[in-house]
Design an enzyme around this catalytic site. Sequence first.
Site, PDB file in Angstrom:
ATOM      1  CG  HIS A 257      -2.106  -0.934   1.017  1.00 43.74           C
ATOM      2  ND1 HIS A 257      -2.863  -1.410   2.071  1.00 43.74           N
ATOM      3  CD2 HIS A 257      -2.638  -1.502  -0.107  1.00 43.74           C
ATOM      4  CE1 HIS A 257      -3.812  -2.213   1.602  1.00 43.74           C
ATOM      5  NE2 HIS A 257      -3.687  -2.284   0.285  1.00 43.74           N
ATOM      6  CG  HIS A 391      -3.500  -5.454  -7.942  1.00 38.39           C
ATOM      7  ND1 HIS A 391      -3.388  -4.194  -7.398  1.00 38.39           N
ATOM      8  CD2 HIS A 391      -4.418  -6.108  -7.193  1.00 38.39           C
ATOM      9  CE1 HIS A 391      -4.203  -4.078  -6.362  1.00 38.39           C
ATOM     10  NE2 HIS A 391      -4.842  -5.224  -6.215  1.00 38.39           N
TER      11      HIS A 391
END
Length: 410
Positions: A257, A391
């Site tokens: 993140h 992703h």
Amino acid sequence: MTTTFPDFRAASTMTEHIAHTMRFYHPRCIDISGGFYHYFKDDGQVYDATTRHLVSSTRFIFDYAMAYRQFSDPLYLTMVKHGVTFLREVHRDTIHGGYAWQLSWENGKKRIIDDNNHCYGLAFVLLSYSHAVMAGLDEARAYIDETVALMEEKFWLPEFELYADQASADWTHLDNYRGQNANMHSCEAMLAAYQATGELKHLHRAEVIAKSIAQRQASQAGGMIWEHYDNAWQIDWKYNFEDKANLFRPWGFQPGHFTEWSKLLVLLDAETTNLQGDSTWILPTAERLFDIALDLAWDQERGGICYGFAPDHNICDGDKYFWVQAESIAAAACLAQRTGKKKYWDWYDKIWQYSWTHFVDHKYGAWYRILDQSNHKISDEKSPAGKTDYHTMGACYEVLNVLKLDKQDA
């Protein structure tokens, strides 16, 4: 195990890898009765044909929308429409306006498994509608406005300039949990909505979210981004301490993140002329988050970025997750282009080489989901709920954008 590598800085490598990954999902993911299958073994076998998760339903729309824009296959656009129809007619609650988090779909009949509303889910609903519009599905433009209005009404907390996380299906109960992850993906979705519509209000909302998380909230943790907070947006250091591998709310600092925020901040920084506030903090913060993540979480012995580290900076989850490597690849490329610093291209090559060796399934396509710290697969489930390789293909598209910018600067 491969020992030779393609040129990861070549556009052809990125487009070929996207095509290879899409071939794993397309057309086997298509459920002609509605939506897409979500659960695949390594060889592509569907091992759960009925469970549908909002995150996968929306991410497949992203996958097909981006693939249509890249490869111009009309069937891809048809699948964008197919996915949006399932969102509108099956996931969406026509009474209360939300979207079912999880449901069962069999022979054209649905059964709700989890009807809670999640801001994380709405962020991906917004992302999917935005990419549908960019692929040419004009009717989704109204859905962008509808979803932004819903997020604003039900989740936005003006006193904190962030979104709440979870509510009941009828919106009568708002959970006390607050999380950065839903806000990070809301920032991503707002950037996509801005790209799709050109409306500055979406860019400005992305800017506000980014500053609230990466500046104000990060100040509670020495400039790093903690995942979990109480309803006053104070850090909850113990939340999910016993559940470090929770799919959406794991305990610990998440280096993936950090790098994902780094990527989003670079994209935001590219829009400085249209931002409302001081933007001088954005690029330095993007660099700092990336540098911390790689410094603390890169496995010096075996390669790869570990999943989580504790407040004392020790690794608390040494497993390697596919999305962490992919987002870090995208962030490294974005930082390399934006800053001109060689170290980010070096990281880009290093993470790609590790991922190409250990994560990419060169036989069947797509990436393995999780490896242990020794880089061995932990199961043969390549794509459970939430994994559509959004992703990995998304990282390749970001790299393609970077390569285009480099050509313009040359």
